[in-house]
Design an enzyme around this catalytic site. Structure first.
Site, mmCIF file in Angstrom:
data_model
loop_
_atom_site.group_PDB
_atom_site.id
_atom_site.type_symbol
_atom_site.label_atom_id
_atom_site.label_comp_id
_atom_site.label_asym_id
_atom_site.label_seq_id
_atom_site.Cartn_x
_atom_site.Cartn_y
_atom_site.Cartn_z
ATOM 1 N N HIS A 86 -61.876 74.539 -36.265
ATOM 2 C CA HIS A 86 -61.700 73.570 -37.349
ATOM 3 C C HIS A 86 -63.003 74.146 -37.754
ATOM 4 O O HIS A 86 -63.921 74.839 -37.645
ATOM 5 C CB HIS A 86 -62.111 72.027 -36.695
ATOM 6 C CG HIS A 86 -62.925 71.240 -37.313
ATOM 7 N ND1 HIS A 86 -61.823 70.154 -38.240
ATOM 8 C CD2 HIS A 86 -63.739 71.089 -38.756
ATOM 9 C CE1 HIS A 86 -62.464 69.772 -38.989
ATOM 10 N NE2 HIS A 86 -63.681 70.040 -39.379
ATOM 11 N N ASP A 165 -61.019 56.381 -37.017
ATOM 12 C CA ASP A 165 -61.101 57.214 -37.566
ATOM 13 C C ASP A 165 -60.954 57.289 -39.217
ATOM 14 O O ASP A 165 -61.091 56.620 -40.384
ATOM 15 C CB ASP A 165 -61.036 59.102 -37.200
ATOM 16 C CG ASP A 165 -62.007 59.593 -38.766
ATOM 17 O OD1 ASP A 165 -63.306 59.689 -38.431
ATOM 18 O OD2 ASP A 165 -60.984 60.297 -39.048
ATOM 19 N N ARG A 172 -66.740 55.031 -44.596
ATOM 20 C CA ARG A 172 -68.024 55.626 -44.533
ATOM 21 C C ARG A 172 -67.624 55.967 -46.314
ATOM 22 O O ARG A 172 -68.950 55.368 -46.408
ATOM 23 C CB ARG A 172 -68.387 56.794 -44.013
ATOM 24 C CG ARG A 172 -68.488 56.063 -42.319
ATOM 25 C CD ARG A 172 -68.036 57.415 -41.481
ATOM 26 N NE ARG A 172 -69.079 58.307 -41.810
ATOM 27 C CZ ARG A 172 -68.500 59.601 -41.567
ATOM 28 N NH1 ARG A 172 -67.070 59.760 -40.606
ATOM 29 N NH2 ARG A 172 -69.416 60.287 -41.656
ATOM 30 N N SER A 187 -65.958 61.504 -36.179
ATOM 31 C CA SER A 187 -65.374 61.949 -36.779
ATOM 32 C C SER A 187 -64.043 62.949 -36.465
ATOM 33 O O SER A 187 -63.044 63.478 -35.866
ATOM 34 C CB SER A 187 -65.349 61.983 -38.055
ATOM 35 O OG SER A 187 -64.179 62.662 -38.867
ATOM 36 N N LYS A 191 -60.452 63.619 -33.954
ATOM 37 C CA LYS A 191 -59.041 63.989 -34.154
ATOM 38 C C LYS A 191 -58.688 65.449 -33.329
ATOM 39 O O LYS A 191 -58.226 65.626 -33.214
ATOM 40 C CB LYS A 191 -59.254 64.215 -35.519
ATOM 41 C CG LYS A 191 -59.641 63.134 -36.606
ATOM 42 C CD LYS A 191 -59.780 62.961 -37.986
ATOM 43 C CE LYS A 191 -61.218 63.185 -38.515
ATOM 44 N NZ LYS A 191 -61.586 63.281 -39.465
#
Ligand code: URA
Length: 440
Positions: A86, A165, A172, A187, A191
């Site tokens: 990621h 999320d 947010r 968050s 995921k």
């Protein structure tokens, strides 16, 4: 019998600096999805967390509760190590398009769920969708089947995965609570952990073009994410990488797909290859297909020079409905009607001193290749290519970059932005390392 909670008690506890229990956190994550926690109560708690923070244990509980708010993909029946990467995102960051097929060609399974671009940073899904026919909205069963067949699948988050999320991020985004490290950590990690991975490598970027502007904040986020992964029983490593100038020479969609394919043909720009190979090496080590970095580099080099990594890319395109011939014929990708070269002024002498990644990201948006709101449509053909890198020599009229646009009216603003982004100096600035830290 499970305990009964009142949202206001949880909000007050955090507001006053208390530590929430696992049950309170689970009630919150469940409540934002089933309505027990109203939006106004959820945003009050998010703001309390923003100011008071979360302990590492609270962050791990929140991550776990968010992950379990929806479907957790079970890939245990698939043979082989399932490892993902990621990135916190940046300008020209097309690493996933190269790394995923490369890691699969080296023996890993790469189940990658990615996001769309927002603001000045591009998104992997949007880039993949520049490939004619490529489908990113696969069902979980299609995802699993493609992963089994080709070793790599790249899709968007399904509505069933981490619904907490989806809700919390939207709240947010409009309540000034995005820039909160424990919330960002929960968050992202919820995921990634819901993808059914065995291990994860993170690219935490910092600098002008990154989400985290300072190295200190990036380090804090990286440490939190690695610790949260460990709490979930998954090995996670993070690399801290600089994002002051765009990665590679292209930013946009078609332009970045072409550059990614060039990398898979072993002729990509040095900085992009450096970050890609560093991240992929850690994936191979965590997944157990390489014992150490030298072995990982040997495998990657073989996969690139033999064409195995490019073959994986073609196989993934075909499996997901995309036209694999784009790897051989770039004209099959969306192509802009207008293309102009931006050249250095007649007075330019010396070297490139800086290429402001944020301004280049804004130039891509000005050309039509970005989105200001999640619902905006993007023009895949719009973008920047041939961008000079810091340290390269410049004289009068040297090409600084090429701009691609379908709408000629968009070129003037983009040109202003790239001209402002690229600065010159008589001598080349000292080269700063791209990969600056490893957090294990
Ligand atoms: N990306 C995410 O997925 N979540 C955040 O909170 C920030 C960036």
């Amino acid at each position: 019998m499970s305990a009964t909670f009142f949202p206001q008690d949880i909000i007050i506890k955090k507001r006053d600096g208390g530590t929430l229990s696992r049950e309170e956190i689970e009630y919150f994550a469940r409540g934002v999805v089933n309505g027990d926690f109203a939006d106004y109560q959820a945003t009050a708690l998010l703001m309390a967390i923003f100011w008071r923070g979360l302990t590492p244990q609270e962050t791990a509980w929140l991550t776990d509760a968010m992950m379990r708010s929806g479907e957790v993909i079970d890939l245990r029946a698939l043979p082989g190590a399932k490892v993902d990467k990621h990135s916190t995102g940046g300008v020209g960051d097309k690493v996933s398009l190269i790394l995923a097929p490369l890691a699969a060609a080296c023996g890993l399974k790469v189940p990658m769920m990615s996001g769309r671009g927002l603001g000045h940073t591009g998104g992997t899904l949007d880039k993949l969708e520049a490939i004619p026919g490529f489908r990113t909205g696969l069902s979980v069963s299609e995802f699993r089947a493609i992963l089994q067949e080709t070793g790599v699948a790249m899709i968007g988050q399904t509505p069933q995965v981490v619904p907490a999320d989806r809700k919390l991020y939207a709240l947010r985004d409009v309540t000034g609570t995005v820039e909160c490290i424990p919330l960002i950590c929960a968050s992202i990690m919820s995921k990634k952990l819901a993808e059914g991975i065995d291990a994860l490598v993170l690219d935490v970027k910092f600098g002008r073009g990154a989400f985290m502007k300072s190295k200190e904040r990036a380090l804090e986020l990286a440490r939190d994410m690695v610790a949260t992964g460990r709490a979930a029983g998954k090995p996670v490593r993070a690399l801290l990488t600089a994002m002051d100038q765009p990665l590679g020479r292209a930013a946009g969609h078609t332009t970045e797909v072409i550059e990614s394919i060039e990398c898979l043909k072993n002729r990509g720009p040095a900085d992009l290859m450096e970050v890609t190979l560093a991240l992929t090496a850690h994936m191979l080590i965590l997944g157990g297909t390489a014992r150490h970095e030298a072995e990982a580099r040997e495998k990657m080099s073989a996969a690139l020079s033999s064409g195995a990594a490019l073959a994986k890319f073609r196989a993934m395109c075909a499996a997901q409905g995309g036209d694999p011939r784009v790897a051989d014929d770039y004209a099959l990708l969306p192509t802009a009607r207008q293309r102009i070269e931006v050249r250095a002024p007649a007075s330019a002498r010396g070297h490139v001193a800086g290429v402001d990644a944020l301004k280049i990201g804004h130039a891509v948006m000005a050309l039509g290749g970005g989105r200001a709101a999640v619902t905006d449509r993007i023009d895949h053909a719009a973008g920047v290519s041939d961008l000079l890198k810091i340290g390269e020599p410049v004289t009068a009229c040297t090409r600084l970059c090429t701009l691609h646009a379908n709408d000629p009216a968009r070129l003037a603003r983009a040109r202003e932005l790239v001209e402002a982004a690229i600065t010159f100096a008589p001598v080349a600035p000292p080269a700063a390392p791209l990969v600056q830290d490893l957090i294990e």
